[in-house]
Write a protein that holds these residues in place. Sequence first.
Motif, short mmCIF file in Angstrom:
data_model
loop_
_atom_site.label_atom_id
_atom_site.label_comp_id
_atom_site.label_asym_id
_atom_site.label_seq_id
_atom_site.Cartn_x
_atom_site.Cartn_y
_atom_site.Cartn_z
N MET A 129 0.82 -1.19 0.00
CA MET A 129 0.00 0.00 0.00
C MET A 129 0.86 1.25 0.00
SD MET A 129 -1.44 1.31 3.56
CE MET A 129 -0.76 2.86 3.96
N VAL A 149 3.67 3.49 -0.91
CA VAL A 149 4.68 3.57 -1.97
C VAL A 149 6.07 3.82 -1.39
CG1 VAL A 149 5.27 4.72 -4.11
CG2 VAL A 149 2.90 4.66 -3.36
N ILE A 150 6.13 4.82 -0.51
CA ILE A 150 7.43 5.21 0.03
C ILE A 150 8.05 4.05 0.79
CG2 ILE A 150 8.60 6.78 1.59
CD1 ILE A 150 7.59 8.51 -0.39
N ARG A 203 7.61 0.92 0.48
CA ARG A 203 8.08 -0.14 -0.42
C ARG A 203 9.39 0.28 -1.09
NH1 ARG A 203 3.73 -1.84 -4.60
NH2 ARG A 203 2.34 -1.72 -2.82
N PHE A 204 9.42 1.54 -1.49
CA PHE A 204 10.61 2.06 -2.16
C PHE A 204 11.81 2.01 -1.21
CE2 PHE A 204 13.37 5.39 -3.76
CZ PHE A 204 13.37 5.09 -5.12
N LEU A 205 11.58 2.38 0.03
CA LEU A 205 12.66 2.38 1.01
C LEU A 205 13.16 0.96 1.27
CD1 LEU A 205 11.74 5.00 3.73
CD2 LEU A 205 13.50 5.10 1.98
N ALA A 246 15.36 0.04 -1.48
CA ALA A 246 16.63 0.77 -1.41
C ALA A 246 17.52 0.19 -0.31
CB ALA A 246 16.37 2.25 -1.15
N PHE A 247 16.89 -0.18 0.81
CA PHE A 247 17.65 -0.78 1.90
C PHE A 247 18.33 -2.06 1.45
CE2 PHE A 247 16.10 1.17 6.00
CZ PHE A 247 17.38 1.36 6.47
N ALA A 280 19.11 -2.89 -1.49
CA ALA A 280 20.18 -2.56 -2.44
C ALA A 280 21.41 -2.06 -1.69
CB ALA A 280 19.69 -1.50 -3.42
N ALA A 281 21.19 -1.29 -0.62
CA ALA A 281 22.31 -0.75 0.15
C ALA A 281 23.14 -1.88 0.75
CB ALA A 281 21.79 0.16 1.25
N ALA A 307 25.19 -3.50 -1.83
CA ALA A 307 26.30 -2.67 -2.30
C ALA A 307 27.48 -2.75 -1.36
CB ALA A 307 25.85 -1.22 -2.44
N HIS A 308 27.19 -2.95 -0.06
CA HIS A 308 28.28 -2.87 0.88
C HIS A 308 28.93 -4.21 1.15
CE1 HIS A 308 27.76 1.32 1.52
NE2 HIS A 308 26.49 1.08 1.29
N ALA A 358 32.16 -4.67 -0.74
CA ALA A 358 33.18 -3.68 -0.41
C ALA A 358 33.95 -4.09 0.84
CB ALA A 358 32.54 -2.32 -0.20
N PHE A 359 33.28 -4.74 1.76
CA PHE A 359 33.95 -5.06 3.01
C PHE A 359 34.39 -6.51 3.08
CE2 PHE A 359 31.40 -1.29 4.34
CZ PHE A 359 32.49 -0.48 4.56
N ARG A 385 23.18 -0.35 -7.51
CA ARG A 385 23.45 -0.51 -6.07
C ARG A 385 23.94 0.79 -5.46
NH1 ARG A 385 27.42 -5.50 -6.30
NH2 ARG A 385 25.99 -7.19 -6.81
N SER A 436 21.56 2.97 -3.05
CA SER A 436 22.01 3.10 -1.66
C SER A 436 22.10 4.57 -1.28
CB SER A 436 23.39 2.46 -1.47
OG SER A 436 23.39 1.13 -1.89
N CYS A 471 18.74 5.95 -0.73
CA CYS A 471 18.19 5.47 0.53
C CYS A 471 18.73 6.28 1.70
CB CYS A 471 18.53 3.99 0.66
SG CYS A 471 18.21 3.33 2.27
#
Lengths: 274, 234, 242
Positions: A1, A3-4, A6-8, A11-12, A14-15, A18-19, A22-23, B31, B35, B38
């Motif tokens: 329901m 939008v925001i 779901r988008f967050l 994004a989370f 994806a974050a 992404a990391h 790297a680590f 990504r 990120s 976000c």
Amino acid sequence: MDVIRRFLAAAFGAALLAHAPAFAQQKFITVASTTSTEQSGLFKHILPIFEQKTGIQVRVVALGTGQALDMGKRGDADVVFVHAKPLEEKFVAEGFGVKRFEVMYNDFVLVGPKSDPAKVSGTKDIVAALQKIKAAQAPFASRGDKSGTHFAEVRLWKDAGVDIAKDKGPWYRETGSGMGPTLNTASGMNAYALTDRGTWLSFKNRGDLVISVEGDKRLFNQYGVMLVNPATHPHVKKDMGQAFVDWVISDEGQQAIAGFRIGGEQLFFPNAAP
Amino acid sequence: MNSLHEAFAQAAALVASGDPALVDIVLLSLRVSLSAVCIATLIGLPIGAAIGVGRFPGRRALIVVLNALMGLPPVVVGLLVYLLLSRAGPLGELGILFTPAAMVIAQSILILPIIAALARQAIEDAWTEYQEQLRSLGAGRLSAAFTLLRDTRFSLLTAVLAGFGRAAAEVGAVMIVGGNIDGVTRVMTTAIALETSKGDLPLALGLGVILISLVLILNAAAYLTKEAAQRRYG
Amino acid sequence: MRAPSSILPLALVEVTFAAGGRTIVDAITCEIGPSARTVIVGPNGAGKSVLMRLCHGLLAPTTGRIEWRGAGASAVGRRQAMVFQRPVMLRRSAQANIEYALALHGVPRRDRWALARDALGRVGLGHLAERPARVLSGGEQQRLAIARAWALRPEVLFLDEPTASLDPTATREIEAAIDAIHASGTKIVMTTHNLGQARRLADEILFLHQGRLVERAPAIRFFTSPATAEAAAFIKGELPWT
């Protein structure tokens, strides 16, 4: 329901992705090098051989020689692999590098339009060619970015008896950017330009440009490699970095360099001291 | 327009080939930029709401500064983050220069003002409409700010998308702090810059076509979701 | 349910409100007591809405005092509510709009759903509980606003021109809802410029003209024999609407 929300959530996720890499623990070193070696494809050819043998990933950041040395000075690279001998020697003398090793050479070529407005093609004498360009006020595109190539170009103008900082006119254009963008500019305005042969051979947007002058001994372009001094920057990965330096100047590394060809043409000539 | 034609052909061929190196570059682009969006959203929306609803000295100056920062040059942000994360810099100990994490940090800083400033405008407009009603119902400024964040969610989505567009399109910051390392920090925009400098203009343009298509698809999806939701909630 | 002590009466002492160099409410003194339906009438620009906001606490008087003098006056913020001419609905369901107000008033989560349903049922919106509030019609939104205010169980309910932008059918529904709230024991204070509505709903009239309280009277006497010339002119429809 929502939008925001779901988008967050997306994004989370994806974050996190992404990391993770790297680590992740991975054996790697960072090499500050020049656009000419990276863009010609040399590293793509030799690095997999080194990685296969040692399991060490080599991460190349390609910049102008001046910037690459600066990156070493700040401690942001483990190894510096560039082409401006006097600057490299200064780098070592100031304590930023451990020891400089000669690796290989290629040469610079003067490229220019087919129509050759300064009538320089046919000669091998780069100094005479530059004098003619200046006399004809033919368009010339310079890197103007304190790179190894720019450094070499300024030296050649000096040999030709031209104080380019003082004598430059509207015909002399400083692009202030890398070799590729400078060649794009030269191609766009039919100007002469000094380039390393490797970048030229792999450069696709030539337009009317052809090689005008080549083969002069003064166009010789020496590459050197050095470990960033762990005494100055303790975090430098000295064992892995030294392993890379040692390999590049070893027989195996030298053969790998000699084996790199574009269209059957050898680009770099190994000349490490045995 | 031969080269344009060639670029689209290149783009199609690239997509059709499913080249794993290209897939990696596309995924890394998404990504890093998602990120950054976000992080910038989590920080930017509360900032925007606080400025939109709050009354404090220096508020108008802060709005002007925030609006101006929307035009931050990516190269300047990249340089700033580079100097922070460099071994010789204050955060050098982290050792994250030339990693995707550094790129995320740079892009977050770049788009934070965009998201905060656009959110501020949306929240402030809504506050004018809602103020009396919310105060009458007994809401304090803090709880009103959260209510407005939720009630303006459709406008805020536009702010977030604007931030994403900027992040996905910029090259200056990620080039400097990422170093465009093959297979590690190479993203769509730095790959485009690289191919341009190699003179392979059709390939560069082809990559550009793919990047624009991706951003377009994401925006279309977000827009359609928003429209459907808006039709439902009025 | 225990009956808390009353917040009423509400006393206004020489209340003046000025904005932008204009005096909108001019030295009004009066006391509003419990139970009766108090209707504030007057031509447009008389200061009715501003007076309502001063009483509700949204505006502070420039000079003068507003005092709740009942024994329960310490909790006055939670014991009185207001319905605006154009209520603002949140982007969520009708039910959730009421639950939101209940949450702000500290009603425990487990009680909110039932209280909201009950309030919706009383204004005849039970069947629209899950409908997004912003897609309801103007009349439905106004009834929802009344339900939202009512759910808070206020002792005093202020209504500012609650039917000004509604058609006759919707107006009748709102008036019925106001009657029901009054019947449940809530004090009603409302403004209107609709004299018919004032006749139908008012127990007592406060007549405002140019920011001053010109006349106060029981509704029947006000409409049959107004004491002032201004009130008489207003009832005859002769006062300019400015």
